[in-house]
Structures are given as C-alpha cells and as structure tokens.
Scaffold this active site. Structure first.
Site, short mmCIF file in Angstrom:
data_model
loop_
_atom_site.label_atom_id
_atom_site.label_comp_id
_atom_site.label_asym_id
_atom_site.label_seq_id
_atom_site.Cartn_x
_atom_site.Cartn_y
_atom_site.Cartn_z
N PHE A 133 0.85 -1.19 0.00
CA PHE A 133 0.00 0.00 0.00
C PHE A 133 0.89 1.25 0.00
O PHE A 133 1.92 1.29 0.68
CB PHE A 133 -0.93 -0.01 1.21
CG PHE A 133 -1.97 1.06 1.14
CD1 PHE A 133 -3.08 0.93 0.32
CD2 PHE A 133 -1.84 2.24 1.86
CE1 PHE A 133 -4.03 1.93 0.22
CE2 PHE A 133 -2.78 3.26 1.77
CZ PHE A 133 -3.88 3.10 0.94
N ASP B 199 0.95 -5.15 8.15
CA ASP B 199 -0.14 -4.18 8.06
C ASP B 199 -1.43 -4.98 7.82
O ASP B 199 -1.59 -5.63 6.78
CB ASP B 199 0.12 -3.21 6.91
CG ASP B 199 -0.96 -2.12 6.82
OD1 ASP B 199 -2.05 -2.31 7.41
OD2 ASP B 199 -0.73 -1.10 6.16
N TYR C 46 -11.24 1.74 9.75
CA TYR C 46 -12.35 2.36 9.00
C TYR C 46 -12.81 1.53 7.82
O TYR C 46 -13.68 1.96 7.08
CB TYR C 46 -12.05 3.81 8.61
CG TYR C 46 -10.81 4.10 7.81
CD1 TYR C 46 -10.70 3.74 6.47
CD2 TYR C 46 -9.76 4.80 8.38
CE1 TYR C 46 -9.57 4.04 5.74
CE2 TYR C 46 -8.61 5.11 7.67
CZ TYR C 46 -8.52 4.73 6.34
OH TYR C 46 -7.40 5.04 5.62
N LYS C 47 -12.22 0.36 7.64
CA LYS C 47 -12.66 -0.51 6.56
C LYS C 47 -13.66 -1.52 7.13
O LYS C 47 -14.80 -1.20 7.38
CB LYS C 47 -11.44 -1.18 5.94
CG LYS C 47 -10.47 -0.16 5.32
CD LYS C 47 -9.22 -0.82 4.78
CE LYS C 47 -8.23 0.21 4.27
NZ LYS C 47 -8.70 0.89 3.06
N ARG D 86 -12.01 -2.48 -8.02
CA ARG D 86 -12.06 -3.25 -6.77
C ARG D 86 -13.50 -3.42 -6.35
O ARG D 86 -14.20 -2.44 -6.08
CB ARG D 86 -11.30 -2.50 -5.68
CG ARG D 86 -10.01 -3.14 -5.37
CD ARG D 86 -9.26 -2.58 -4.18
NE ARG D 86 -9.81 -1.45 -3.47
CZ ARG D 86 -9.25 -0.94 -2.37
NH1 ARG D 86 -8.15 -1.48 -1.86
NH2 ARG D 86 -9.77 0.09 -1.76
#
Lengths: 404, 404
Positions: A127, A204, A229-230, A378
């Site tokens: 990422f 991560d 927050y996902k 995605r």
C-alpha cells in the site's frame, strides 16, 4: 469450488446466516449497491447513539471523564480488539493516531533494534502509505529498501521473501492482504522466513482485520498495525491500532516520546521514561470520541463472529468470481484476485483497460466500487453489510456497460 | 490595575458583553463551578448536532464524502483557524493528529534543516510532552538540549533565551503561555532572538490559542503547533494543528511520509514526493468526525471575537487576583502567575503546599480546578463559559477550606 450452475443471489441471501446484519447499518441516501466497504465501511446503526452518549459524557462530566475510563480507552479497546480479532494477548494492542503514524512508530522502533543492519524488505505493490513511510525511514537513516518484485504474481509468497531477506535485513514490512489483488499472504510462513534471518516482521492488517481471522501470536508476528475504518466500520479517518509482541516490548522504543507514553504521565516529571508495556507506544492525548466509534464498530464484528464473517466473505468472493466467469470474462474483464478463496481477502479485483471510466460509469448507475490505478476495479465485499444481491447488481451493471 | 474595592461577581457578570455565551455550552450533570476549561473545554451546544450531521453524511454518502469536502478539511479548517486566531496566511495551517505528533514532525523537520548545529533550546518548565518529544529527538540525533532555567521567574523572557542560544542552536521550542504559571512569553522578542542566532523558532500555542490574539506572521514565528481541546472546546483528545511559515515550506521536510502528505495521493504511485505547501505536513487519513468538532468549537470563538475573549480573560484574571489578595493571601496562598494581565494567559496559578489535597477537597465541593505538581492550583478561566460568579465561588470555597 464454484459449482457449474451459479446459485441465484436471492437464494444465497436467503441462506446467509449473517443476512440480518445488513439492517444493523444505516441505509445510504440513495439506492446504491455499495461495494466499497473495504475502503470505507458503512455506518452502524449503533454508532450515532454511542457517539451521542460519549459526547454527553464530555459535556456533563467534563475533565472528570479522564478518570472514568477515557484515559485507559486506547488499551482497553486494544485488549478487546486483540483478543477478539487479532490473536493477541492482553497488553499487546493499543489504538493510536493513523495507520501511517503507527507504522512509522513501529518500523522506526524495529530499525533501532537492528542498528547493525542496512536493509528494509517490502514489496513493490505494498500500500502506498506503507511504501512511503519505509522510504522516509530509509532515507533518513541511510538504509536501502530491498523490493520484492512479484511481477505477474498477485502477491509475495514465503519463497519470494526468502529470496531477498538476508543478514542485512533489519525489518520485513508487508500487508497481510494486498490492497489491489486481495492476495492473502502466508503470515506464518513469511514470519518464519523473517525471523530465521534475524529480522523483525511488521504486518499491516488494514485489509484483513475484521474480515479474516488473524493469529498474530501463533503465526509468529513481531509487530503489526492496522486500520479500523474498513471492515471495522469505525468512520472516516478513524484511529488505527498497533501491536507489539510482549517479548519485544522491553527492547523496542518508539520515536515520538509524548506524555501519554511516559510512565506516570501526570507526575509531569523531568525526563522521559517509557511506560511499561504497550502503553509506551502512545504519544499524545487519545481521541475519545473517535475511539468510541471504533468500539461500536468492533462490537458488530464480534457479535457476528469472525469465522462467520470469513465464511461469508469467501462465499461472496466465490459468487463474484462465478459471475465474472459467466458474464464478464467473455467481455474482456480479467480476474485480478486469487481464484481460491483461501488465498483471497475480502474483495475481488477485476481488471480492464478502461477500469477508471467503468468505475465512473458504475457510480452513475448507483454501483459504488473503487478504482485502483492503472486498471483495477475493486469490488469490495464487506460481509456484514454486503448482500449477494448487491454484488450481483454490481456485476450486472458492469456487464451492461460493456455490452452496450 | 485592580481597584481597591473589588466589584461583585454579580455586577461584573451583568456588565460582561460575552455573558450570553455561557448558555451556548451544555451544562454539566451537577452544579459545578468549572474552572478547568484550560484543560478540557466544555461541550458547545452546537457540537452534538454538527457531529450528528457529519455522521449522517458518512452513513448516507459513504465513500463519496471524501469528494465532498472531507479530504480538504485539514486544510480548509486550518485556513479558517489561521486567519481568525493565529495571524497566519492561507496555506500555512493544517489540522493533524495530536500536539505531540505535530510537535515531533515540525521539530524533526527543523533539526533536519540545521544539520550542522548540535543544540535544541527549551525551558525546564515547558509542558511535559514538549520536553519529552525534544528529548527523544535529541537522543536519536546525538544533540544536546540547552535548558533555560528561569528559577524563581514565571517564564523565560527574551534575555533568558538570548543567554542560551548561540551558533550551535538549531531550534528554539517554547510554549507561548506557560502551562503552570500562565506567563505569556514575548513571541516577537524571542522569535527575533532565535532568528538572529540562525535558529528556527517553534511555538506551542496550546495554552494561548482561543484565549489570546496570536500574530504568528507579524511576530516572526517560523513554526507552531497547538491543541484544540482547551479554549477551542473541541473535545477530549481532539486533533491538533500545525503551522509552517510559507517561506519555509519548500525547505522543511517532515519525517512521517504518508500518502496524504504526498503529491497526488490517489495516483498511488511509486516513490514519495511531498505535496506542495502545508499539505506536505500531513501523513495519514484525516479524522473527519473529530475535525468536525473542532470546526464547531472554533466557530464559537470566532463569533465572540478574540479581542473580546481576551478582554474578558484579563478581567476574570484580575478579579481572581483581587479576590486572592483579599481572601487567600492572608491564608498563605501565594500567587503563581503574573500580576499584570498583559503578561498572563487564561488561567491563574495559586500556590499552596497542600495544593493536591485542596484540589481534591474543592472537587468534593463542586469546584473543579486542576492540580499541577508540586504545589499549584490552576484556576482555569475560559472566557466564553466561565462567569465571574464561577470564579468567585471557587475562591470562596478555597477560603472556606483554608479557614475551617
């Protein structure tokens, strides 16, 4: 295995043991198929009253709130998260700042713990914020980044990591689930490779926490960070978390020495002495309102049970892949994720040269996915809030766009 | 000057042009005299609906919120704060993380910009987190801290700073208002001393922002950070802010390279390139809910006007000092703050050997102040929410405790 005849979304939704959880989220303003919960999770119905309650406590209890649980919240919530979703022991997890800042703290601490080594290992497709943090640390310390170039592969396997680690490797930093391909890395295998080279391994978990059971302790992870927050549905820019394996806590020292990471902070004494345990990784005053939203989001996943969440994530992914094969592969859309559910995180990547334009066109039709450069659509599948019908609608609209 | 006859709290409240602002804050659960708004500001009545609104936007707009103002919020709010309260230009202020993390970023950037210099100057009585951050940076870089020892003084004056800065000074880092004594430092004078020595000056505005007009640009500040949960009433652990003077923005580089501090973050490209301007000081995803509370808190101060706020802060302080002289000095309580309002921030320090016990006893009587080791009772006077009657009640209870 995906059956030859794809079951209907309707029948899959009817048999879904988690189907009632969809009503535990606030509906969007418009009739969208939200396939982006892997980017920003939905708002749980329980969150606004929880926020109202903590804000009321601020108003009514004022400074006294700090003695009524606020001060300990980064660690009590960390313990709850660690025990329920991370396979961590009590005292190994804390909530703090953002994934970026947490990653910086732990990577910096790891590099300080291997001062004689000159290399950081990560993968080219990690990422962006992870790559940038590591590049900044490498530049400031004169270290070298050894990039794992997986090429046509969807993500690094233990052998890819073994090919680049060596006696100069101080730190291996990887994402548990690749943010583009959703490839699920072999945490145990790669952690062993890193450990055998004398390096520390930092995971991560941003794209796996809350959708895949994680076993940091038994898989041999040294360090980890992640986002809430996902799949934890904690709100835009919600605080992140960090994990330091108990056996490393005495040796590792983070760079941002703040009052809330100090032993006995309210003595306000001269000289910094780190707090015992994971508390030493804290810096400033914890964000109480934001942490309360994390608590509410976590509760939902815990209530559903991470094994049930994972089972539905796999089923949703298999369904999307089946529809892809049936509807989209003939139209030139490639699969950019592992075919096997066991190697796949909570989203499915579809590859098309005009991915950017297709994502915009889908949004106009009420299908929200996200675009990842250069050519990935995605399709996010957040098991508590995504139905099979949502996924089907998304793929049907994509088929329609490509056909017309 | 304090008149010989102290006017009654009642008459002062009646004449107070800001008296109506008290009703703009949510009342505490119990009938307390809250004299601790300098530690945690009260809850504005406008904050819960603003939070409900942003949370609703999260639920209804989902990921689309990022394109509807969220992403820019750290900078748009920074501009508003900078223009209204800091004397900064557009593009010089951003909201981010905590004061501790912001201080770390800017101090680190400043030290990188003076690589040939070996010393950091700060004062022995600076706020703990400021001292700890600087100690951490000094240790990791092999630098020395030159402490300003003001001894019996209430805080450092330009001459005290001039006595320790020199050709080895890379950075001077001080608090604008001393957290214990409330001594207001001479920003212009000290900034000149630092600049003439070739050092950078970093101001911590935590105890002055929202209660004292600040003129970063005209006073010659290079860098600044500050907190929003005190006089800006933004909630427990609210995000902090940072300021970098425009002329330094190209040269200064912060250490935590995250995606949101990168140019064109959503290209997710290889290699870190800092964003233009103050955005380069950002790191992770901004905390949207928490920033919304800052916005609501800031609005109240802007509406009242910082000059009116400062005038009331001075009057409240003068009143407390007058009552101290009349009631408390004869009982052995010393004044630990400047007598002159022009040299004093928004609180008044009262000194007593049993300060800790007195603070506890006051709390039982419904007077909330805070204790600062070893012997200070901090009487916080937050002009928008503190009445003269609150202050009087606090001092009357203290007198009563010391008499009986």
């Amino acid at each position: 295995m995906i059956p030859a005849e794809v079951p209907s979304a309707l029948s899959l939704d009817e048999r879904d043991p988690l189907r009632s959880f969809k009503s535990r989220f606030v509906p969007a303003a418009d009739d969208v198929a939200y396939l982006d919960g892997n980017s920003l999770g939905r708002l749980p119905v329980s969150t606004p009253p929880r926020l109202a309650e903590i804000v009321k406590q601020w108003g009514e209890r004022l400074i006294r709130g700090w003695e009524e649980g606020w001060l300990e919240l980064p660690l009590t919530l960390g313990n709850r998260l660690g025990a329920s979703l991370l396979g961590a022991q009590a005292g190994e997890v804390a909530l703090a700042e953002s994934t970026t800042v947490c990653l910086y703290k732990l990577a910096s601490a790891a590099l300080d713990a291997r001062p004689e080594r000159s290399e950081i290992v990560t993968d080219r497709d990690n990422f962006p914020t992870d790559r940038y943090v590591l590049e900044g640390l490498a530049e400031s310390r004169g270290l070298r980044i050894r990039w794992i170039e997986t090429g046509a592969e969807l993500g690094p396997r233990p052998a890819d990591v073994a090919a680049v680690v060596g006696p100069e490797t101080a730190l291996v930093a990887l994402s548990h689930v690749a943010y583009r391909s959703a490839f699920l890395l072999d945490m145990a295998g790669i952690s062993t490779v890193a450990r055998e080279a004398g390096a520390l391994i930092l995971w991560d978990l941003s794209h796996s926490v809350g959708v895949i059971p994680i076993a940091l302790e038994s898989d041999g992870a040294d360090l980890a960070v992640g986002c809430t927050y996902k799949y934890l549905n904690s709100g835009p820019g919600a605080p992140a978390f960090l994990y330091v394996r108990a056996e490393h806590q005495r040796a590792l020292r983070q760079p941002i020495w703040g009052w809330l990471g100090r032993r006995d902070p309210f003595s306000m004494a001269q000289g910094y002495e780190p707090a015992a345990g994971i508390g030493a990784m804290l810096s400033g005053t914890p964000p109480i309102i934001a942490l309360t939203a994390v608590s509410a989001g976590l509760d939902l996943v815990v209530e559903a049970g991470i094994d049930a969440v994972r089972a539905k994530a796999m089923a949703l992914g298999d369904f999307v892949i089946a529809r892809h094969e049936e509807w989209l592969a003939p139209l030139g859309v490639k699969l950019g994720s592992p075919y096997a559910a066991a190697e796949r995180g909570g989203h499915v990547a579809l590859v098309h040269p005009d991915a950017a334009g297709l994502c915009r066109a889908l949004a106009i039709r009420g299908v929200i996915v996200d675009f990842r450069p250069p050519d990935i659509i995605r399709v996010g599948l957040s098991p508590l809030s995504t139905s099979f019908a949502d996924a089907e609608r998304g793929l049907a609209e994509l088929r329609d766009l490509l056909t017309n």
